[in-house]
Every structure is written in C-alpha cells, then in structure tokens.
Design an enzyme around this catalytic site. Structure first.
Site, PDB file in Angstrom:
ATOM      1  N   ILE A   1     -27.486 -11.877 -55.456  1.00 51.14           N
ATOM      2  CA  ILE A   1     -26.443 -12.031 -56.470  1.00 51.14           C
ATOM      3  C   ILE A   1     -26.042 -10.657 -57.004  1.00 51.14           C
ATOM      4  CG2 ILE A   1     -27.218 -14.331 -57.200  1.00 51.14           C
ATOM      5  CD1 ILE A   1     -28.549 -12.954 -59.653  1.00 51.14           C
TER       6      ILE A   1
ATOM      7  N   PRO B   1     -25.303  -4.182 -44.772  1.00 53.07           N
ATOM      8  CA  PRO B   1     -23.866  -4.400 -44.608  1.00 53.07           C
ATOM      9  C   PRO B   1     -23.095  -3.514 -45.578  1.00 53.07           C
ATOM     10  CG  PRO B   1     -25.052  -6.479 -44.980  1.00 53.07           C
ATOM     11  CD  PRO B   1     -25.978  -5.353 -45.318  1.00 53.07           C
ATOM     12  N   GLY B   2     -21.930  -3.103 -45.146  1.00 50.30           N
ATOM     13  CA  GLY B   2     -20.991  -2.486 -46.079  1.00 50.30           C
ATOM     14  C   GLY B   2     -20.244  -3.586 -46.811  1.00 50.30           C
TER      15      GLY B   2
ATOM     16  N   GLN C   1     -23.702  -0.852 -60.545  1.00 49.37           N
ATOM     17  CA  GLN C   1     -24.708  -1.656 -59.826  1.00 49.37           C
ATOM     18  C   GLN C   1     -26.105  -1.031 -59.876  1.00 49.37           C
ATOM     19  OE1 GLN C   1     -23.166  -2.623 -55.824  1.00 49.37           O
ATOM     20  NE2 GLN C   1     -22.990  -4.691 -56.619  1.00 49.37           N
TER      21      GLN C   1
ATOM     22  N   TYR D   1     -28.381  -3.949 -58.869  1.00 50.73           N
ATOM     23  CA  TYR D   1     -28.233  -4.380 -57.467  1.00 50.73           C
ATOM     24  C   TYR D   1     -28.706  -3.277 -56.508  1.00 50.73           C
ATOM     25  CZ  TYR D   1     -25.645  -6.315 -53.397  1.00 50.73           C
ATOM     26  OH  TYR D   1     -25.273  -6.836 -52.177  1.00 50.73           O
TER      27      TYR D   1
ATOM     28  N   ILE E   1     -18.106  -6.586 -47.027  1.00 49.93           N
ATOM     29  CA  ILE E   1     -17.776  -7.664 -46.095  1.00 49.93           C
ATOM     30  C   ILE E   1     -16.868  -8.661 -46.841  1.00 49.93           C
ATOM     31  CG2 ILE E   1     -18.774  -9.425 -44.558  1.00 49.93           C
ATOM     32  CD1 ILE E   1     -19.734  -6.552 -43.889  1.00 49.93           C
TER      33      ILE E   1
ATOM     34  N   ILE F   1     -22.136 -14.305 -45.871  1.00 42.50           N
ATOM     35  CA  ILE F   1     -22.821 -13.708 -44.711  1.00 42.50           C
ATOM     36  C   ILE F   1     -23.907 -14.662 -44.214  1.00 42.50           C
ATOM     37  CG2 ILE F   1     -24.371 -11.824 -44.008  1.00 42.50           C
ATOM     38  CD1 ILE F   1     -22.852  -9.975 -45.927  1.00 42.50           C
TER      39      ILE F   1
ATOM     40  N   GLN G   1     -24.174   2.594 -56.421  1.00 40.40           N
ATOM     41  CA  GLN G   1     -22.802   2.137 -56.680  1.00 40.40           C
ATOM     42  C   GLN G   1     -22.545   2.061 -58.174  1.00 40.40           C
ATOM     43  OE1 GLN G   1     -20.015   1.531 -54.988  1.00 40.40           O
ATOM     44  NE2 GLN G   1     -19.038   0.832 -56.895  1.00 40.40           N
TER      45      GLN G   1
ATOM     46  N   ALA H   1     -30.464 -14.167 -49.459  1.00 40.54           N
ATOM     47  CA  ALA H   1     -29.936 -14.618 -50.761  1.00 40.54           C
ATOM     48  C   ALA H   1     -29.834 -13.443 -51.732  1.00 40.54           C
ATOM     49  CB  ALA H   1     -30.861 -15.683 -51.339  1.00 40.54           C
TER      50      ALA H   1
HETATM   51  N1  CAA Z   1     -16.095   4.615 -59.670  1.00 42.77           N
HETATM   52  C1  CAA Z   1     -15.736   5.314 -60.742  1.00 42.77           C
HETATM   53  N2  CAA Z   1     -15.237   4.744 -61.854  1.00 42.77           N
HETATM   54  C2  CAA Z   1     -15.106   3.404 -61.836  1.00 42.77           C
HETATM   55  C3  CAA Z   1     -15.491   2.622 -60.756  1.00 42.77           C
HETATM   56  C4  CAA Z   1     -15.981   3.287 -59.640  1.00 42.77           C
HETATM   57  N3  CAA Z   1     -16.358   2.624 -58.531  1.00 42.77           N
HETATM   58  N4  CAA Z   1     -15.261   1.325 -61.056  1.00 42.77           N
HETATM   59  C5  CAA Z   1     -14.761   1.304 -62.285  1.00 42.77           C
HETATM   60  N5  CAA Z   1     -14.669   2.559 -62.765  1.00 42.77           N
HETATM   61  C6  CAA Z   1     -14.166   3.010 -64.054  1.00 42.77           C
HETATM   62  C7  CAA Z   1     -12.900   2.276 -64.471  1.00 42.77           C
HETATM   63  O1  CAA Z   1     -11.765   2.884 -63.896  1.00 42.77           O
HETATM   64  C8  CAA Z   1     -12.959   2.403 -65.969  1.00 42.77           C
HETATM   65  O2  CAA Z   1     -12.575   3.726 -66.324  1.00 42.77           O
HETATM   66  P1  CAA Z   1     -11.638   4.009 -67.594  1.00 42.77           P
HETATM   67  O3  CAA Z   1     -12.401   3.491 -68.762  1.00 42.77           O
HETATM   68  O4  CAA Z   1     -11.451   5.488 -67.599  1.00 42.77           O
HETATM   69  O5  CAA Z   1     -10.384   3.247 -67.322  1.00 42.77           O
HETATM   70  C9  CAA Z   1     -14.442   2.269 -66.209  1.00 42.77           C
HETATM   71  O6  CAA Z   1     -15.112   2.686 -65.049  1.00 42.77           O
HETATM   72  C10 CAA Z   1     -14.812   0.804 -66.368  1.00 42.77           C
HETATM   73  O7  CAA Z   1     -14.898   0.621 -67.664  1.00 42.77           O
HETATM   74  P2  CAA Z   1     -14.762  -0.846 -68.231  1.00 42.77           P
HETATM   75  O8  CAA Z   1     -15.279  -0.791 -69.614  1.00 42.77           O
HETATM   76  O9  CAA Z   1     -13.399  -1.387 -67.998  1.00 42.77           O
HETATM   77  O10 CAA Z   1     -15.775  -1.625 -67.306  1.00 42.77           O
HETATM   78  P3  CAA Z   1     -16.096  -3.120 -67.325  1.00 42.77           P
HETATM   79  O11 CAA Z   1     -17.193  -3.366 -68.295  1.00 42.77           O
HETATM   80  O12 CAA Z   1     -14.871  -3.968 -67.479  1.00 42.77           O
HETATM   81  O13 CAA Z   1     -16.673  -3.298 -65.876  1.00 42.77           O
HETATM   82  C11 CAA Z   1     -16.628  -3.289 -63.481  1.00 42.77           C
HETATM   83  C12 CAA Z   1     -15.826  -3.312 -64.741  1.00 42.77           C
HETATM   84  C13 CAA Z   1     -17.711  -4.371 -63.502  1.00 42.77           C
HETATM   85  C14 CAA Z   1     -17.301  -1.942 -63.309  1.00 42.77           C
HETATM   86  C15 CAA Z   1     -15.631  -3.532 -62.342  1.00 42.77           C
HETATM   87  O14 CAA Z   1     -14.804  -2.420 -62.238  1.00 42.77           O
HETATM   88  C16 CAA Z   1     -16.274  -3.784 -60.990  1.00 42.77           C
HETATM   89  O15 CAA Z   1     -16.625  -4.894 -60.691  1.00 42.77           O
HETATM   90  N6  CAA Z   1     -16.390  -2.740 -60.186  1.00 42.77           N
HETATM   91  C17 CAA Z   1     -16.857  -2.872 -58.798  1.00 42.77           C
HETATM   92  C18 CAA Z   1     -18.332  -2.686 -58.680  1.00 42.77           C
HETATM   93  C19 CAA Z   1     -18.695  -2.893 -57.234  1.00 42.77           C
HETATM   94  O16 CAA Z   1     -18.241  -2.189 -56.336  1.00 42.77           O
HETATM   95  N7  CAA Z   1     -19.502  -3.885 -56.946  1.00 42.77           N
HETATM   96  C20 CAA Z   1     -19.829  -4.204 -55.596  1.00 42.77           C
HETATM   97  C21 CAA Z   1     -19.715  -5.680 -55.448  1.00 42.77           C
HETATM   98  S1  CAA Z   1     -19.770  -6.205 -53.745  1.00 42.77           S
HETATM   99  C22 CAA Z   1     -21.371  -6.100 -53.345  1.00 42.77           C
HETATM  100  O17 CAA Z   1     -22.223  -5.794 -54.108  1.00 42.77           O
HETATM  101  C23 CAA Z   1     -21.709  -6.421 -51.914  1.00 42.77           C
HETATM  102  C24 CAA Z   1     -22.295  -5.264 -51.244  1.00 42.77           C
HETATM  103  O18 CAA Z   1     -23.497  -5.238 -51.018  1.00 42.77           O
HETATM  104  C25 CAA Z   1     -21.451  -4.144 -50.761  1.00 42.77           C
END
Ligand code: CAA
Length: 240
Positions: free
Chosen positions: A85, A177-178, A144, A147, A180, A14, A141, A83
């Site tokens: 992370i 932002p949502g 997060q 974050y 992106i 971005i 989230q 900036a």
């Molecule tokens: N809602 C509900 N449950 C969720 C979930 C969610 N959003 N994401 C993961 N889970 C669940 C999984 O399905 C899993 O469930 P089960 O154990 O029943 O299968 C559990 O939570 C995850 O357990 P793990 O032990 O496998 O988790 P992990 O230690 O491997 O971590 C994670 C995985 C880091 C959570 C990964 O799923 C991830 O990265 N999730 C996305 C998080 C996210 O949306 N980040 C946003 C990044 S983009 C950003 O931040 C930019 C912005 O501003 C929008």
C-alpha cells in the site's frame, strides 16, 4: 504434479498479472486480497484463480490462511510477496499512523507471508521466494519515506534469505518495478504523474505483464543460480 504458487495482493494490479501469468505457466495459483471483495470475485470469475481474504499485516491471519491454501492446493512451492500500500505524504506531514500502516503491510507483511511457508520449503528442498519491491526502494521518493523504507527493507530480506536458503534449494529474489500503469500509480495527481513519466527514458509507464514475466522466470527451474538478486524493470528510470 503442478507446483503451487501463492501471490499476495494477487487479485488486482501487478499481482493479478502475476497470478494470471503463473497459472498460464502451469502453476496451481492462490491469490490473496485484503478487502475488495467485488474485485476478487470478478477476478476469480474471469480467471478461475481462487482468492483468499486475509490481512498480510497480521501474522496469525497469514498463518491460518496459508494453512488453508496448502490444504486446498498442496504445499506452496513459490511465494510472491506482492501486497503493498501507499500512504504518501511529505515527511513533515506524515503521521505515525501513515508510517505504521505502510511498515506493517509492506515490510512486516513480507515476514508474515514467507515465515510460515519457509520450514516446508526447507524440508522439501525446493522453494522460490519472490518479493515485489520498487524503484522507490532503490532511489527514495518525495512523499514516500514510509514506502521507500519498506521497499529498501525488502532488498535486505531477500539478500539474507538467499544466504539462508541456498543450500536448501530455495532462492529469494526481488523485482523492483518502476512506475507501472496500475490503480496505485493512477492515484498520483495527474500533473505529478506526468512529470514522473517525463523522467522515464522509455517515455511510458510499464505494464503489469512486464513484471509478471520476470516473476515467471524467477519461479522456474531456469533461474536456479539466481539468488539474492534484484531485477530492475523501470524503463531506464534508475540504475542501481
Ligand atoms: N519532487 C519535488 N517536489 C514535489 C514532488 C516531487 N516528486 N511532488 C510534489 N512536490 C512538491 C509540490 O510541487 C508542492 O510544492 P509547492 O508547495 O512549492 O507547490 C509540494 O511538494 C507538495 O506540497 P503539498 O503541501 O501540496 O503536498 P500534499 O500534502 O498535498 O501532498 C503529494 C501531495 C502526496 C506529495 C502528491 O504530490 C503525490 O502524491 N506525489 C507523488 C508521490 C509519488 O510519486 N508516489 C508514488 C506512488 S506510485 C508507487 O508508489 C508505486 C511504485 O512503487 C513506483
């Protein structure tokens, strides 16, 4: 004379779109980056925008870097604190280090970026502070806690700065932002990302340029009376 803009994290994602859009709108732009020399060099080669390397989590580095930018380009009129992370982990697995790294970069980094620039803006009676927050600061989230805390904190920063700067000709606003289409979002596991896109009524990820256009508007004189606000750009994923 062209106004000067500083964009932290301005060579990728971005931030790169923001730097490019501000340059196209006539600003002298400086973009900072933390570590990816190769991406920064490529960005400068492609856009002609000068990049500066410092860690926004470090106050002294930020202050020295900002002095250098002002010596090179002139006083900073527009600062875009972009900036950021992620160190995502479910709370029960989140380490104190993952908490601290994100707080230091995304939240303290905003203080470190704006604080050295603020006195000059007050003296010159003009300034634009634009902080890139996130939909996840508005709604929270899964995975997060760190974050989301920083991005919610950004909103407190701009609402407070707006009140302090209003009579000095300075505005402070946030953009949320949502999701992106950047490296940060592409790093989310594909299955999770697909389930997130399914929750976005627009049915797609946003584009960095869609955020950059909001920044150009907030930086302009046209936005004079918009102060302390939050612009959501998330494809109707969330309303606050
Ligand atoms: N809602 C509900 N449950 C969720 C979930 C969610 N959003 N994401 C993961 N889970 C669940 C999984 O399905 C899993 O469930 P089960 O154990 O029943 O299968 C559990 O939570 C995850 O357990 P793990 O032990 O496998 O988790 P992990 O230690 O491997 O971590 C994670 C995985 C880091 C959570 C990964 O799923 C991830 O990265 N999730 C996305 C998080 C996210 O949306 N980040 C946003 C990044 S983009 C950003 O931040 C930019 C912005 O501003 C929008």
């Amino acid at each position: 004379m062209a106004r000067t803009a500083l964009v932290t994290g301005g060579s990728r994602g971005i931030g790169a779109a923001i730097s490019t859009a501000l340059k196209a709108a006539g600003y002298s732009v400086a973009a900072t980056y933390a570590g990816n020399d190769e991406a920064a060099a490529k960005f400068t080669e492609e856009t002609g925008i000068k990049t500066y390397k410092w860690n926004v989590a470090d106050y002294d580095e930020s202050k020295a870097g900002i002095s250098q930018v002002e010596a090179d380009l002139g006083p900073i009129d527009v600062v875009v604190a972009n900036a950021g992370i992620t160190r995502d982990a479910p709370f029960h697995k989140m380490s104190p280090e993952q908490w601290k790294e994100v707080i230091d970069t995304n939240l303290t980094g905003v203080f470190n970026t704006v604080h050295p620039i603020w006195p000059g803006m007050r003296e010159r009676k003009f300034g634009r502070v634009i902080v890139i927050s996130s939909v996840n600061g508005q709604k929270g989230q899964f995975a997060q806690v760190n974050y989301a805390a920083t991005k919610a904190g950004d909103l407190g920063i701009v609402k407070s700065l707006a009140q302090e700067g209003a009579r000095a000709g300075i505005t402070a606003n946030a953009i949320c932002p949502g999701y992106i289409g950047t490296d940060m979002v592409m790093a989310v596991p594909e299955k999770v990302r697909e389930s997130i896109i399914a929750q976005i009524p627009a049915g797609r990820l946003g584009q960095p340029e869609e955020i950059a256009r909001c920044v150009v508007f907030l930086a302009s004189d046209d936005s004079d009376f918009i102060n302390g606000s939050t612009i959501s750009a998330n494809g109707a994923q969330f309303f606050s």
